[in-house]
Design a protein around this motif. Structure first.
Motif, PDB file in Angstrom:
ATOM      1  N   LYS A   1      29.547 -10.760   7.759  1.00 36.08           N
ATOM      2  CA  LYS A   1      30.589 -11.310   6.898  1.00 36.08           C
ATOM      3  C   LYS A   1      30.026 -12.212   5.801  1.00 36.08           C
ATOM      4  CE  LYS A   1      34.239 -11.050  10.366  1.00 36.08           C
ATOM      5  NZ  LYS A   1      35.256 -11.786  11.158  1.00 36.08           N
ATOM      6  N   ILE A   2      28.729 -12.460   5.850  1.00 40.41           N
ATOM      7  CA  ILE A   2      28.117 -13.359   4.869  1.00 40.41           C
ATOM      8  C   ILE A   2      28.247 -12.834   3.436  1.00 40.41           C
ATOM      9  CG2 ILE A   2      25.927 -14.337   4.100  1.00 40.41           C
ATOM     10  CD1 ILE A   2      25.181 -14.762   7.000  1.00 40.41           C
ATOM     11  N   PRO A   3      27.994 -11.534   3.158  1.00 38.90           N
ATOM     12  CA  PRO A   3      28.147 -11.048   1.778  1.00 38.90           C
ATOM     13  C   PRO A   3      29.543 -11.272   1.219  1.00 38.90           C
ATOM     14  CG  PRO A   3      26.904  -9.468   3.078  1.00 38.90           C
ATOM     15  CD  PRO A   3      27.427 -10.474   4.041  1.00 38.90           C
ATOM     16  N   ASP A   4      30.581 -10.945   1.997  1.00 42.34           N
ATOM     17  CA  ASP A   4      31.957 -11.153   1.520  1.00 42.34           C
ATOM     18  C   ASP A   4      32.240 -12.644   1.325  1.00 42.34           C
ATOM     19  OD1 ASP A   4      32.513  -8.473   1.494  1.00 42.34           O
ATOM     20  OD2 ASP A   4      33.416  -8.442   3.485  1.00 42.34           O
ATOM     21  N   LEU A   5      31.676 -13.468   2.213  1.00 44.37           N
ATOM     22  CA  LEU A   5      31.879 -14.910   2.110  1.00 44.37           C
ATOM     23  C   LEU A   5      31.221 -15.442   0.835  1.00 44.37           C
ATOM     24  CD1 LEU A   5      33.212 -17.120   3.831  1.00 44.37           C
ATOM     25  CD2 LEU A   5      30.995 -17.541   4.886  1.00 44.37           C
ATOM     26  N   TRP A   6      30.039 -14.923   0.519  1.00 45.51           N
ATOM     27  CA  TRP A   6      29.335 -15.322  -0.707  1.00 45.51           C
ATOM     28  C   TRP A   6      30.143 -14.935  -1.947  1.00 45.51           C
ATOM     29  CZ3 TRP A   6      24.883 -18.075  -1.639  1.00 45.51           C
ATOM     30  CH2 TRP A   6      24.387 -18.028  -2.946  1.00 45.51           C
TER      31      TRP A   6
END
Length: 437
Positions: A305-310
């Motif tokens: 989920k880190i890419p979407d969070l970024w």
């Protein structure tokens, strides 16, 4: 008034946060004292000390930043091979190890030689480190069971909350058009005369008492059907003709499968109404189990989920509803909950749900087998136990305590990753928050 309620919600969340942290550290403190380990400090928060008082051999207090807490136990790590507490080296990695070792002995007093953490048997150390997260799990269970069985839990019912006028395919992204097009066929529910407020009590002559049963029967039916509904105190039969449509796939428990996937199934075209209904003990156990499973899946899915969070924090990406939230985000959600126009018992139930999920997250997060988390110390104690039992089995010399201090460089890396992730979530919570309204 809305602003006041929002502030009140944030304050109540902060209070719940402090209670959860203090409760967590109490688990460590009580078991450490039970096994005779000296604990010089019990603190809630980090940074400068706001208030403290010494009782017996332990200083109890609060610090300025309510973002965690700790207890300090002497002798967390064993001394070096030469038996000395301190060792010096020009290597930065070695310095990390010895600095951690030195800090664990800095308050050593005469008579403490048999009160060191590392001298306790591995199973005792496991209990001490597990007790903290376990207290969060206990708090989550007590609050959840009390809330669900007394106040109730938001539950889908067989009562009609709304009727679709037309048939629109469900999107795999979880979104649908809100307006009917002239080419969209009339929904079976609307054509049959189903109205908002109707309660469906039977489907094709078979009684239905819960939403999952009704939903399964609708999905399994394509063609003529008979709905028995209660309306204005009377029962009447409606005769819709169900059609095939793309709907979101559900699992055996009636929950939408993640990631979102569509399947073809029978379609009626109405929304079920949700109500806060008290649950039985068995139903509460099932719900709590579902929450734990959902929590485990969320922890496993965090890296993905880190890419979407970024993108949500620094780009123009959408902040998804299942996106990770931090303390700021949870406080903001609590503020929104307090400002919602709903019965007081429903607002209280939602506020307690935030507290439950926060404590479940604390439990699962701290159980990760990584230093400096509790799970890392548990893993070290278990590894020591395995080494010693293996040596005893093969009649080899006792390898002695496992030197967890040697893993401190890894702990610093892990802590750095967690700090970066926390900052990313913080930025996202500020600039593009998850909203419930």
């Amino acid at each position: 008034m809305t602003t006041l309620l929002t502030v009140l919600g944030i304050v109540l969340f902060a209070l719940g946060l402090l209670i959860s942290i203090a409760w967590h550290e109490l688990g460590h403190l009580s078991t450490a004292k039970l096994f005779g380990i000296r604990v010089p400090q019990y603190m809630v928060g980090f940074g400068p000390t706001v208030w403290s008082r010494k009782k017996g051999e332990t200083e109890y207090g609060f610090k300025a930043i309510p973002a965690g807490g700790y207890i300090r136990m002497i002798g967390m790590f064993p001394p070096g091979k030469d038996g000395r507490i301190e060792a010096r080296s020009t290597s930065p990695w070695r310095s990390m190890i010895e600095d951690a070792r030195e800090a664990s002995f800095e308050e050593l007093q005469p008579g403490d030689e048999d009160r060191l953490f590392y001298t306790r048997k591995p199973w005792k150390r496991v209990i001490v480190m597990f007790a903290g997260p376990f207290m969060n799990l206990i708090l989550a269970a007590v609050v959840f069971f009390g809330s669900s069985m007394i106040l109730g839990y938001e539950t889908q019912t067989t009562k009609v909350g709304g009727v679709q006028k037309c048939v629109i395919e469900q999107s795999p992204k979880g979104k649908q058009r809100e307006q009917c097009a002239t080419t969209d066929p009339v929904s079976p529910a609307h054509a049959a005369g189903l109205l908002k407020g109707d309660k469906i009590v039977a489907f094709n002559g078979q009684p239905v008492e819960d939403w999952n049963t009704l939903s399964d029967r609708i999905r399994d039916t394509i063609g003529p059907a008979t709905l028995t509904v209660e309306r204005a105190g009377k029962q009447l039969d409606l005769h819709p003709t169900l059609i095939e449509n793309k709907v979101l796939k559900k699992d055996e428990d009636g929950k939408v499968v993640q990631p979102l996937t569509t399947v073809k199934a029978g379609y009626l075209g109405f929304q079920s109404q949700t109500e806060v209904l008290p649950l039985t003990f068995g139903q509460s156990v099932d719900r709590m189990t579902d929450l734990m499973q959902s929590g485990v899946q969320s922890v496993i899915a965090l890296p993905g989920k880190i890419p979407d969070l970024w993108d949500a924090a620094f780009g123009d990406g959408e902040r998804k509803q299942d996106s990770p939230v931090g303390v700021v985000g949870a406080a903001r959600i609590s503020g929104e909950i307090m400002a919602v126009e709903a019965p007081p018992e429903r607002i209280l139930s939602m506020m307690l749900s935030v507290l439950v999920m926060f404590n479940i997250s604390l439990f699962l997060f701290n159980m990760l087998p990584l230093l400096p988390l509790d799970g890392g110390h548990i893993a070290g104690a278990l590894w020591e136990s395995i080494r010693r039992h293996t040596a005893r089995l093969f009649k080899r010399p006792d390898p002695g305590p496992f030197d967890v201090a040697k893993l401190m460089p890894v702990a610093y890396v892990v802590a750095g990753v967690f700090v970066c992730f926390t900052l990313l979530v913080l930025v996202a919570d500020v600039v593009n928050p998850v909203k419930i309204t």
